[in-house]
Design a protein around this motif. Sequence first.
Motif, PDB file in Angstrom:
ATOM      1  N   GLY A 114       0.840  -1.194   0.000  1.00 21.82           N
ATOM      2  CA  GLY A 114       0.000   0.000   0.000  1.00 21.82           C
ATOM      3  C   GLY A 114       0.873   1.242   0.000  1.00 21.82           C
ATOM      4  N   LEU A 191      -5.788  -5.197   7.395  1.00 24.05           N
ATOM      5  CA  LEU A 191      -5.178  -3.967   6.902  1.00 24.05           C
ATOM      6  C   LEU A 191      -5.032  -3.001   8.078  1.00 24.05           C
ATOM      7  CD1 LEU A 191      -4.575  -3.604   3.773  1.00 24.05           C
ATOM      8  CD2 LEU A 191      -6.064  -5.511   4.320  1.00 24.05           C
ATOM      9  N   GLU A 192      -4.466  -1.827   7.816  1.00 23.29           N
ATOM     10  CA  GLU A 192      -4.181  -0.901   8.904  1.00 23.29           C
ATOM     11  C   GLU A 192      -5.385  -0.005   9.206  1.00 23.29           C
ATOM     12  OE1 GLU A 192      -2.023  -1.501   6.290  1.00 23.29           O
ATOM     13  OE2 GLU A 192      -1.022  -2.878   7.672  1.00 23.29           O
ATOM     14  N   TYR A 197      -2.047   4.123   9.688  1.00 22.98           N
ATOM     15  CA  TYR A 197      -1.511   4.736   8.463  1.00 22.98           C
ATOM     16  C   TYR A 197      -0.839   6.073   8.785  1.00 22.98           C
ATOM     17  CZ  TYR A 197      -3.720   1.301   5.363  1.00 22.98           C
ATOM     18  OH  TYR A 197      -4.062   0.145   4.717  1.00 22.98           O
ATOM     19  N   ASP A 234      -2.651   0.064  -3.621  1.00 23.89           N
ATOM     20  CA  ASP A 234      -3.713   0.897  -3.045  1.00 23.89           C
ATOM     21  C   ASP A 234      -3.091   2.111  -2.368  1.00 23.89           C
ATOM     22  OD1 ASP A 234      -2.814  -1.306  -1.325  1.00 23.89           O
ATOM     23  OD2 ASP A 234      -4.094  -0.424   0.201  1.00 23.89           O
ATOM     24  N   CYS A 236      -3.069   4.622   0.720  1.00 22.09           N
ATOM     25  CA  CYS A 236      -3.459   4.558   2.123  1.00 22.09           C
ATOM     26  C   CYS A 236      -3.577   5.969   2.688  1.00 22.09           C
ATOM     27  CB  CYS A 236      -2.442   3.737   2.904  1.00 22.09           C
ATOM     28  SG  CYS A 236      -2.146   2.126   2.163  1.00 22.09           S
TER      29      CYS A 236
HETATM   30  N1  HPA Z   1      -1.362  -2.620   3.974  1.00 22.91           N
HETATM   31  C1  HPA Z   1      -0.666  -3.725   4.171  1.00 22.91           C
HETATM   32  N2  HPA Z   1      -0.370  -4.552   3.196  1.00 22.91           N
HETATM   33  C2  HPA Z   1      -0.776  -4.255   1.976  1.00 22.91           C
HETATM   34  C3  HPA Z   1      -1.500  -3.112   1.713  1.00 22.91           C
HETATM   35  C4  HPA Z   1      -1.815  -2.251   2.767  1.00 22.91           C
HETATM   36  O1  HPA Z   1      -2.471  -1.219   2.595  1.00 22.91           O
HETATM   37  N3  HPA Z   1      -1.750  -3.097   0.372  1.00 22.91           N
HETATM   38  C5  HPA Z   1      -1.182  -4.203  -0.146  1.00 22.91           C
HETATM   39  N4  HPA Z   1      -0.588  -4.911   0.820  1.00 22.91           N
END
Ligand code: HPA
Length: 271
Positions: A114, A191-192, A197, A234, A236
Amino acid sequence: MTSKQLEESTAYLKNKGFDTPEIGIVLGTGLGKLVEEIEDPIEAHYNHIPYFPLATVEFHTGKLIYGTLGGKKVVVMQGRFHLYEGYDLTDVTYPIRVMHQLGIQKLFISNAAGAINLNFKKGDMMLIKDHINLQGGSPLAFKNVAEFGDRFVDMGEPYDLAMGNKLVRIAERENISLKQGIYASVVGPQLETKAEYRMLKIIGADAVGMSTVPEVIVANHLRLPIIAVSVLTDECDPDNLQPVNIAEIIEIAGKTEPKMIKLFKELIKEI
Ligand code: HPA
């Protein structure tokens, strides 16, 4: 892990024809197509290699592929082991030690990550210049580590500068955009949060992902020159955070993949 186990894994592969590869390559999530470019491939499924971590259902396709790419002998990991699948750090990095034992002189790593640096956009690639280990452990923290190398490994320059510079020049020449930055590794698989982030940005990360750092630490333990590239899948942005879309992450990785393959292939030709 014992040296005898490593020897048995290596002997199995040598016996299958994995004969002195020069370069090892780890392919990240959604980045498996490089293997289609390998000439005269020989495959070994992870589940068949003695002492390899047992692949999960999700990763039953994981395999090592040996063959020729860009005129050189390579061994490629299609699919890697992640902490979030329940493996420990010695499992996650075991294949790196096996590839080293097979004779690789250099290691290329890729991953999906990300973008924390919002000047970077999804679909960009980023050469990893340095990293921050947020996985809460080390693949070198085991009792008999001294059998395999130093315990206190210098991490002042973990990524090979000469190969990195070459990759930057190749990208310029091929008109491929290649950012550079710092990769933070987390355990996942969640995810975070927005707060996380924000923290990642404050501590200096440009990208975040769930892999790579253990493999890089072990490569340094083995004094194996490495480069690593993130495909940013992506953005973040804690102030405009979109719900996670794994299908989209894989789609963006797949769309960017041809550029990554081009960079890796050219680098192989030039080193
Ligand atoms: N966070 C952690 N790992 C990831 C992300 C993210 O946003 N995107 C792709 N791998």
